[in-house]
Design a protein around this motif. Structure first.
Motif, mmCIF file in Angstrom:
data_model
loop_
_atom_site.group_PDB
_atom_site.id
_atom_site.type_symbol
_atom_site.label_atom_id
_atom_site.label_comp_id
_atom_site.label_asym_id
_atom_site.label_seq_id
_atom_site.Cartn_x
_atom_site.Cartn_y
_atom_site.Cartn_z
ATOM 1 N N ALA A 1 0.815 -1.200 0.000
ATOM 2 C CA ALA A 1 0.000 0.000 0.000
ATOM 3 C C ALA A 1 0.853 1.255 0.000
ATOM 4 N N GLU A 2 2.102 1.132 0.441
ATOM 5 C CA GLU A 2 3.023 2.279 0.450
ATOM 6 C C GLU A 2 3.162 2.926 -0.918
ATOM 7 N N HIS A 3 2.979 2.124 -1.970
ATOM 8 C CA HIS A 3 3.169 2.645 -3.326
ATOM 9 C C HIS A 3 2.031 3.547 -3.780
ATOM 10 N N CYS A 4 0.905 3.475 -3.073
ATOM 11 C CA CYS A 4 -0.262 4.207 -3.549
ATOM 12 C C CYS A 4 -0.169 5.678 -3.142
ATOM 13 N N ASP A 5 -0.778 6.545 -3.979
ATOM 14 C CA ASP A 5 -0.845 7.947 -3.628
ATOM 15 C C ASP A 5 -1.866 8.161 -2.526
ATOM 16 N N ASN A 6 -2.969 7.421 -2.636
ATOM 17 C CA ASN A 6 -4.008 7.512 -1.625
ATOM 18 C C ASN A 6 -4.548 6.133 -1.333
ATOM 19 N N LEU A 7 -5.079 5.983 -0.125
ATOM 20 C CA LEU A 7 -5.545 4.678 0.326
ATOM 21 C C LEU A 7 -6.926 4.793 0.922
ATOM 22 N N ALA A 8 -7.677 3.704 0.806
ATOM 23 C CA ALA A 8 -8.879 3.598 1.615
ATOM 24 C C ALA A 8 -8.817 2.244 2.294
ATOM 25 N N LEU A 9 -9.009 2.213 3.606
ATOM 26 C CA LEU A 9 -9.005 0.950 4.327
ATOM 27 C C LEU A 9 -10.437 0.473 4.466
ATOM 28 N N MET A 10 -10.678 -0.748 4.028
ATOM 29 C CA MET A 10 -12.054 -1.258 4.080
ATOM 30 C C MET A 10 -12.179 -2.381 5.082
ATOM 31 N N GLN A 11 -13.301 -2.384 5.772
ATOM 32 C CA GLN A 11 -13.603 -3.452 6.721
ATOM 33 C C GLN A 11 -15.104 -3.652 6.707
ATOM 34 N N SER A 12 -15.569 -4.867 6.529
ATOM 35 C CA SER A 12 -17.006 -5.199 6.466
ATOM 36 C C SER A 12 -17.781 -4.231 5.577
ATOM 37 N N GLY A 13 -17.253 -3.970 4.391
ATOM 38 C CA GLY A 13 -17.989 -3.176 3.420
ATOM 39 C C GLY A 13 -17.871 -1.674 3.596
ATOM 40 N N ARG A 14 -17.230 -1.246 4.670
ATOM 41 C CA ARG A 14 -17.163 0.197 4.883
ATOM 42 C C ARG A 14 -15.727 0.697 4.845
ATOM 43 N N ILE A 15 -15.576 1.952 4.481
ATOM 44 C CA ILE A 15 -14.248 2.547 4.512
ATOM 45 C C ILE A 15 -14.019 3.078 5.920
ATOM 46 N N VAL A 16 -12.970 2.546 6.600
ATOM 47 C CA VAL A 16 -12.742 2.997 7.975
ATOM 48 C C VAL A 16 -11.712 4.116 8.035
ATOM 49 N N ALA A 17 -10.896 4.267 7.014
ATOM 50 C CA ALA A 17 -9.951 5.378 7.007
ATOM 51 C C ALA A 17 -9.533 5.641 5.575
ATOM 52 N N GLN A 18 -9.182 6.885 5.290
ATOM 53 C CA GLN A 18 -8.855 7.250 3.923
ATOM 54 C C GLN A 18 -7.824 8.366 3.949
ATOM 55 N N GLY A 19 -6.869 8.330 3.038
ATOM 56 C CA GLY A 19 -5.860 9.383 2.995
ATOM 57 C C GLY A 19 -4.575 8.853 2.386
ATOM 58 N N SER A 20 -3.547 9.676 2.354
ATOM 59 C CA SER A 20 -2.270 9.207 1.816
ATOM 60 C C SER A 20 -1.609 8.353 2.894
ATOM 61 N N PRO A 21 -0.747 7.405 2.487
ATOM 62 C CA PRO A 21 -0.095 6.549 3.485
ATOM 63 C C PRO A 21 0.595 7.395 4.549
ATOM 64 N N GLN A 22 1.215 8.468 4.089
ATOM 65 C CA GLN A 22 1.942 9.346 4.986
ATOM 66 C C GLN A 22 1.035 9.934 6.064
ATOM 67 N N SER A 23 -0.103 10.463 5.613
ATOM 68 C CA SER A 23 -0.977 11.142 6.568
ATOM 69 C C SER A 23 -1.629 10.144 7.509
ATOM 70 N N LEU A 24 -1.953 8.951 6.991
ATOM 71 C CA LEU A 24 -2.549 7.940 7.860
ATOM 72 C C LEU A 24 -1.575 7.532 8.945
ATOM 73 N N ARG A 25 -0.349 7.350 8.521
ATOM 74 C CA ARG A 25 0.671 6.948 9.473
ATOM 75 C C ARG A 25 0.865 8.041 10.536
ATOM 76 N N GLN A 26 0.845 9.263 10.055
ATOM 77 C CA GLN A 26 1.040 10.388 10.966
ATOM 78 C C GLN A 26 -0.062 10.426 12.025
ATOM 79 N N GLN A 27 -1.267 10.127 11.540
ATOM 80 C CA GLN A 27 -2.404 10.150 12.452
ATOM 81 C C GLN A 27 -2.214 9.141 13.581
ATOM 82 N N VAL A 28 -1.729 7.948 13.200
ATOM 83 C CA VAL A 28 -1.505 6.917 14.214
ATOM 84 C C VAL A 28 -0.378 7.337 15.147
ATOM 85 N N ALA A 29 0.665 7.903 14.541
ATOM 86 C CA ALA A 29 1.785 8.347 15.378
ATOM 87 C C ALA A 29 1.304 9.395 16.379
#
Lengths: 380, 384, 661
Positions: free
Chosen positions: C540-568
């Motif tokens: 997924a690191e290669h993608c410009d933007n990501l959407a994480l899906m779980q049980s049919g729904r998108i639980v998070a969306q954004g660039s890998p960088q920003s998602l990682r930052q959010q967790v950090a």
């Protein structure tokens, strides 16, 4: 339907044929079905009374009775000898060692010489209906012959043609297969069975295989209509089957079994094409409703069994109960058998057979579009 | 062999089948459907044969002659045609199987005491049917002749009817049909279908049941566990024997009630033999399943492997005695023939242990052989 | 520790095709041993042989000291083994309930009833399946199926469990739970586990591992010692789109990748100082001034390096194998299309899809612009494929709408189909047609004119480096090449939008890396908008933007960088501590209120917002318990951590809002 349309159909048909030519197992199976299978079925199977074992319970043991018995001849009957008692005969019947017992009364010869009527009892095992019917029919004919001989002898007529009595003499003419050879019937019947099997399985297997491998998705995403995806598969099946039919007709049916081809070859191929189209429509339908090859096989099997056995390849349609005769209007095979036999053995022309041909075409079109409709539906 | 583990495997199988409604309904519907369709449909009765007449004579006598055919239950009159040329296309179209042509001068010649030739044309396409039709036509004609002659001889030679009868038909052949008095196709092929259906359906069902596990991968549970081969095979096969026995009872009931076949034999013998027979059929399926990997090939092989011998080699259509030697040997090597003997023996012939005992033994032996072969063939460690 | 598995010179062929080529393997008691490798590497064959369910051709195989030479010998070990075959839940019985499944497995192995009930209770509690005892297996989610499979395998307390790809296609939370349960049992029951996986990032979960490729073991040992043996470095710098720089680097280093805005360069065998100097010089030469981060390499880099070396060696012997490296310049379409990077190419607005009561996709919205790579991430059954099928017109949306480059999904079916390229999960090739025949067929289907078709086919061959294989049957190609051929087929008509449904599953890491190289170039050079689904988090690191899906729904969306930052920001950094007694360390830390600590082979990972302070605390705790610390690393959160974090926050939010209402 512009040029692009045809290029696509051409490309997809060529793909199917290429794939077929590389599938050695399938290739071998189709070749085997159209040659060896038909040869085996054609030469091995007959619904005929052959060597049926009988015994005689001769209470008379006279010259007349021996003469009567001597008429029970090969190849229909195989007289095992004399039974000593009714009991022994019954045991033989019950054990299935013999199919019939001819019981000749003690006064057989005496009554004949006294110009009295006498009768012979035939106890016939009718648990097998075919045997029972044929055995009765043959012994009846045989007895009639014996009676005629006796009468002529009694009237001291030497030349039966010179006798002057009012009598309806029947010179039966059996058309199309005068000698009643089952080798003229069974191979054609079997070829039609094979064509049915293949035109059901080939397109169905092709579609199911594409489904299992996921390539059908790739085709569905391409700018192709469902018809464009399915039509080449049927076209390919047509080509393969028609080649097989040609090999079968020239190689096995014409050459090995010497069946006369009385009608027009071209008409037969045309009818076959329509038939393959109709059945493959059914195949497409099955492949659209089934998820895997196993399921497809089960469903086809459930449809095939009655279709093959009841469409008139084994027994003529008129001997079935009415409701099943109506049911068979839904079976493309019943029309094909109708037309096919007429063209091959009876020399019928298409002008004569246009009605069932039209019905077959109509039914085929119905099935084909139903198949396409199902195919479209499965994606939703 | 631990019985508890056999039970574990069997009960799991039963629960699975019971909950899989599609499979369950197939298990019971396919045999019933095949029985109805084939029992009624695979009729060998030659009756209601469609025919047309071409009467060039159009006389009282010719109409009288024609009525002999019209009134017969074997024939189905489809009208009069003016000329043979008009009738022949009908035969080509398979609309009629028989054309009766009565020549001009039919009545005149007969009244003058002369012989008349007629030419019944029979469709030779269905060889069996043609042979039977031929017999019917001769019989009707002979009957007619006898009446003609009787009248003529009475008038001309003053003989009485007894003398005439003795002259014309010195020997009458009286056929008594044993076991199937009315010569009914339903009694014969109808009850015989029990044999055919109960060969094919259990075999296919069992084969699919095992191969399904191979395809899904759950067979690895068996491979990897401490279950022995015989425990698994027997546990797996028992539910199918149970289903098949239920089916067999249903089909037998259908034969009795729907087809009206009598049951004259020993029910205990019939059930015992049938238990062995369905054990054979399920055994065939089991044996096939040990050799193949996919449901498709399992279905195909069991289908071909049971349908052809079931129809051709059992004596159902083709009598075993009139087969060529090789085919006859093959028929004796397969269970179908023995079961047909038992079905017909029990339903139609009223036979018991003395006559059918050997058949039961053969089936039992066959079942044991098939089960042992399956156990022997089944491998808990595979090559691929 | 006594040896549980001893294998030497093991060989296995299917017909003529060799699947396992003289493999050596030793597993000692109490360890979690990993078999890592792509599909078709021979992992499953080895596991089945060890479980006594597959015969082998030659070599020595001993399990519990018992040779498995004959079928009879193989039977003797089965009571002590638990085996879970490949394919999630496929060995379970769909019609049976959870309890019935477990009972069947127990009774099959003659577990006494009271023992069975006790063990069942324990395992169900541990897997949190207790509440679902009466639910038929067919109605379970992927993660639950995996757990049930594990319970059934463990019901008879085996001494050795053999688990074939237990984590493939499972969501990250279930994966984490799985590893926790497994390490707990291995620790508390003196059990030994042999586990296979195709996820390279799971390598560090194992105490020992073997890396399989084409039936051979390319590397073996402890993860850390493998890393130490190779001694390599990874350099990362943020230098944007510096294509000429990239092309130059490719001539110098074997592994260079562009990941989003980062450039990632791997050097094996050289010292850190030399590497750093060389790169700095190069940066200067190209007039780029950028920060350079140099870190030790990861296991995946080692494997890729080994694969590249192995392939090089093979291709020296065999000309057939030469289809290898990618030429970036070959990827450009004939006429370089000018594209507007702001142009919306894919637009999904509240797309939903129901199958009866089941909601497969639930109000999914996102857009993809020209030249952008957009990734849909999720486990099997998360709804990724259904979403792609709706956008390609294979399925009608139940609700919502979407546009593909200005054409609405509702009314322009064929129109859309002409604009898109699509590559489905199974690579969708005709295995019995040659490479050239496949290409020609798709060209004709998409209506590429006869004049252009030839040059397009040549382009596709060159793009995938398939020139040497034109007349090979597609089925005979190795996975990686087959995948590139499928891509070529989807690109013949130069589509503006490309849909890829799990294009890399089962492909080896080197093949996957090369494939992504092509995708990135396609997007950047030709402006193709790419929508790709995957369950490999590392990709997924290669993608410009990501959407994480779980049980049919998108639980998070954004660039890998920003998602990682959010967790950090939420959880902090990952502290990875290598210890001598990992199990003890884990339970000590858990007792000391570091409950989210988890085990990775011989390391313990935990999050901290204040790493300095946490570290000193931990060092002290472990020191008092006499656990030796062998090394400490600070890592930024992986995308797997990101995924787990977002799922868990969503769960707790949902639970919270329930409580409130």
């Amino acid at each position: 339907m512009n040029r692009l349309w045809w290029i696509r159909v051409y490309a997809l048909t060529k793909k199917e044929l290429l794939q077929f030519s590389r599938d050695i197992v399938l290739l071998f199976a189709v070749a085997w079905f159209f040659t060896a299978e038909i040869y085996i079925a054609g030469s091995g199977v007959s619904m005929e009374l052959n060597n049926a074992s009988v015994v005689v319970l001769d209470h008379d043991r006279s010259e007349a009775s021996r003469e009567w018995i001597s008429q029970l001849k090969q190849p229909y009957y195989n007289v095992l000898g004399h039974a000593q008692s009714q009991q022994q005969a019954n045991v033989m019947l019950d054990k299935g060692e013999v199919i019939g017992v001819f019981e000749i009364p003690a006064d057989f010869q005496k009554k004949l010489l006294l110009n009295q009527q006498t009768s012979i009892q035939l106890q016939l095992d009718a648990s097998n209906i075919i045997l029972g019917t044929l055995a009765n029919s043959y012994s009846g004919l045989m007895n009639a012959e014996y009676n005629q001989q006796w009468m002529l002898k009694n009237l001291k007529v030497v030349d039966p043609d010179s006798i002057q009595v009012p009598m309806v003499e029947e010179r039966q003419k059996i058309n199309y297969n005068p000698e009643g050879k089952s080798t003229w019937f069974m191979p054609i019947s079997d070829m039609m069975t094979v064509i049915t099997l293949l035109s059901l399985f080939l397109p169905a297997a092709i579609v199911v295989r594409e489904k299992e491998r996921g390539t059908i998705e790739q085709l569905s995403v391409a700018p192709l209509s469902p018809f464009q995806i399915l039509f080449p598969k049927i076209l390919a099946a047509e080509i393969i089957i028609l080649i097989g039919v040609a090999v079968c007709i020239f190689g096995i049916i014409g050459n090995v079994f010497q069946v006369p081809f009385r009608g027009s070859l071209l008409s037969f191929f045309m009818v076959t094409m329509v038939f393959v189209y109709a059945v493959s429509g059914l195949g497409l339908f099955i492949s659209s409703v089934s998820r895997n090859l196993g399921q497809a096989l089960m469903v086809s099997f459930m449809l095939l069994m009655p279709m093959l056995l009841l469409s008139g390849a084994w027994t003529p349609r008129e001997s079935m109960p009415d409701f099943q005769q109506y049911l068979m209007f839904l079976s493309p095979l019943s029309y094909y058998i109708d037309i096919g036999y007429s063209i091959i053995l009876k020399g019928a022309t298409l002008q004569l057979m246009w009605q069932p041909l039209l019905q077959l075409f109509g039914l085929g079109t119905l099935l084909f579009w139903f198949g396409i409709w199902q195919f479209k539906r499965q994606f939703n | 062999m631990k019985w508890s583990r056999v039970k574990t495997v069997a009960i799991k199988e039963i629960i699975e089948i019971w909950r899989d409604k599609l499979y369950l309904s197939m298990a019971f519907m396919i045999p019933t459907m095949m029985m109805v369709v084939l029992g009624f449909g695979l009729s060998m009765d030659v009756e209601k044969i469609p025919f047309v007449a071409v009467d060039y004579d159009q006389s009282q006598q010719s109409r009288d002659y024609l009525h002999r055919f019209i009134d017969s239950r074997y024939f189905d009159y489809r009208g009069m045609k003016a000329h043979e040329k008009l009738a022949e296309p009908l035969m080509m179209q398979n609309k009629v199987r028989f054309i009766l042509v009565i020549p001009p001068g039919f009545q005149r010649d007969l009244l003058q005491g002369q012989r008349v030739q007629i030419q019944p044309v029979i469709d030779g396409l269905f060889t069996f049917q043609a042979k039977v039709v031929k017999g019917y036509v001769s019989a009707i004609n002979a009957n007619y002749n006898q009446e003609l002659m009787t009248q003529w001889l009475k008038k001309k030679q003053g003989m009485n009817s007894h003398e005439i009868a003795a002259l014309l038909q010195p020997v009458t052949l009286e056929t008594r049909y044993l076991y199937n008095e009315k010569l009914s196709s339903l009694w014969s092929t109808g009850s015989g279908m029990i044999m055919l259906v109960m060969l094919m359906a259990p075999a296919i069902l069992t084969a699919l049941g095992v191969v399904r596990e191979k395809e899904s991968g759950s067979i690895f549970n068996i491979y990897a566990s401490t279950v022995t081969r015989s425990e698994f095979i027997i546990g797996k096969i028992l539910p199918y024997v149970l289903i098949s026995m239920l089916n067999l009872l249903i089909l037998s009931w259908m034969a009795l009630v729907l087809f009206g076949v009598p049951f004259k034999g020993d029910p205990l013998l019939y059930l015992t033999a049938s238990l062995f027979y369905v054990s054979c059929a399920t055994g065939i399926g089991m044996l096939v399943s040990t050799m193949v990997k996919t449901q498709a090939s399992a279905a195909l092989i069991t289908m071909l492997g049971t349908m052809i011998p079931g129809i051709m080699m059992s004596g159902l259509l083709m009598p075993v005695n009139s087969m060529e030697t090789a085919a006859r040997v093959e028929a004796h090597l397969l269970p179908a023939m023995y079961q047909l003997n038992i079905v017909w023996g029990s339903f139609l012939k009223g036979q018991g242990w003395p006559e059918l005992g050997t058949n039961v033994m053969v089936l039992a032996g066959y079942a044991i052989l098939l089960w042992s072969l399956s156990i022997w063939r089944f491998r808990k460690r595979v090559n691929s | 520790m006594p040896a549980i598995i001893e294998v030497s010179q093991l060989t296995k062929c299917y017909r003529k095709h060799p699947a396992v080529k003289s493999v050596d393997l030793n597993v000692s008691q109490g360890e979690i041993y990993g078999l890592i490798g792509p599909d078709g590497a021979g992992k499953s064959s080895v596991m089945q042989i060890l479980a006594g369910v597959l015969r082998y051709d030659s070599g020595q195989v001993k399990v519990f000291g018992q040779s498995l030479a004959s079928d009879k010998d193989a039977e003797t070990i089965k009571s002590r083994i638990g085996f879970m075959p490949q394919g999630l839940g496929l060995n379970l019985y769909p019609e049976l309930t959870i309890e019935e499944n477990i009972n069947f497995f127990a009774d099959l192995r003659n577990v006494p009833k009271d023992e069975r009930e006790q063990r069942k209770q324990q395992l169900l509690d541990m897997t949190q399946l207790n509440a679902f005892r009466d639910r038929p297996m067919k109605n379970l989610s992927g993660g639950m199926k995996q757990k049930l499979g594990l319970v059934c395998t463990l019901i008879h307390k085996p001494e050795l469990v053999i688990l074939d790809e237990p984590t493939t296609g499972v969501d990250p939370v279930s994966r984490r739970d799985f590893w926790e349960i497994l390490s707990y049992l291995v620790q508390h029951e003196q059990m030994t586990a042999l586990v296979s996986t195709s996820y390279m990032d799971e390598a560090e979960r194992f105490q020992n591992l073997s890396f399989f490729y084409e039936g051979k073991v390319l590397a073996q040992g402890e993860p850390d010692s493998i890393l130490e043996d190779v001694k390599g470095w990874v350099a990362e710098c943020y230098c944007g789109e510096a294509l000429t720089f990239y092309q130059h680097l490719k001539t110098l280093f074997s592994q260079v990748e562009i990941i989003g805005e980062r450039m990632r360069i791997v050097a094996l065998g050289s010292s850190k100082e030399d590497f750093e100097m060389q790169l700095n010089n190069l940066l200067k030469e190209f007039g780029l001034v950028h920060d350079l981060f140099i870190r030790p390499i990861e296991l995946e880099d080692v494997f890729i390096g080994l694969l590249a070396r192995w392939r090089q060696k093979e291709s020296d012997n065999d000309i057939q194998q030469q289809a290898g490296a990618i030429e970036v310049s070959a990827i450009q379409f004939e006429e370089r299309p000018a594209f507007d990077p702001k142009e919306l190419m894919i637009e999904a607005k509240s797309l939903s899809r129901f199958f009866g009561d089941f909601v497969a996709v639930d109000e999914v919205s996102f857009d993809v612009k020209a030249g952008e790579i957009f990734g849909l991430l999720g486990a099997n059954g998360a709804g990724k494929s259904t979403a792609i099928k709706m956008l390609t017109g294979l399925l009608k949306p139940s609700q919502g709408y979407g546009h593909i480059s200005q054409s609405s999904l509702k009314d322009s079916g064929i129109d859309i189909k002409q604009k898109i390229g699509y590559m489905s999960q199974s690579f969708s090739l005709y295995a019995d047609l040659t490479v050239h025949e496949n290409l020609k067929l798709y060209g004709q289907i998409y209506g590429v004119s006869r004049g252009k078709l030839k040059s397009r086919i040549e382009w596709a061959l060159k793009m995938g480096s398939l020139q040497a294989e034109t007349d090979t049957l597609a089925g005979r190609l190795p996975m990686g090449l087959r995948q590139r051929l499928a891509l070529g087929c989807a690109l013949l008509h130069e589509p503006k939008v490309l849909f890829l449904d799990e294009p890399t599953s089962g492909v080896d890491p080197l093949g996957r890396q090369q494939f992504w190289e092509i995708l990135v170039s396609l997007a950047k050079l030709n402006g193709v908008a790419i929508l790709v689904t995957t369950h490999y988090m590392s990709e997924a690191e290669h993608c410009d933007n990501l959407a994480l899906m779980q049980s049919g729904r998108i639980v998070a969306q954004g660039s890998p960088q920003s998602l990682r930052q959010q967790v950090a920001d939420d959880l902090g950094q990952v502290i990875s501590i290598r210890v001598d007694r990992p199990y003890d360390a884990l339970s000590i830390l858990k007792k000391a209120q570091y409950e989210q600590a988890s085990l990775f082979g011989k390391r313990v990972h935990l999050f901290s917002l204040n790493p300095e302070q946490t570290l000193s605390e931990i060092e002290q705790i472990l020191h008092t318990q006499q656990v030796m610390i062998r090394g400490i690393q600070q890592l930024s959160p992986s995308l797997e951590d990101v995924f787990i974090h977002f799922i868990e926050t969503e769960h707790s939010d949902a639970a919270h809002s329930k409580e409130v209402s």
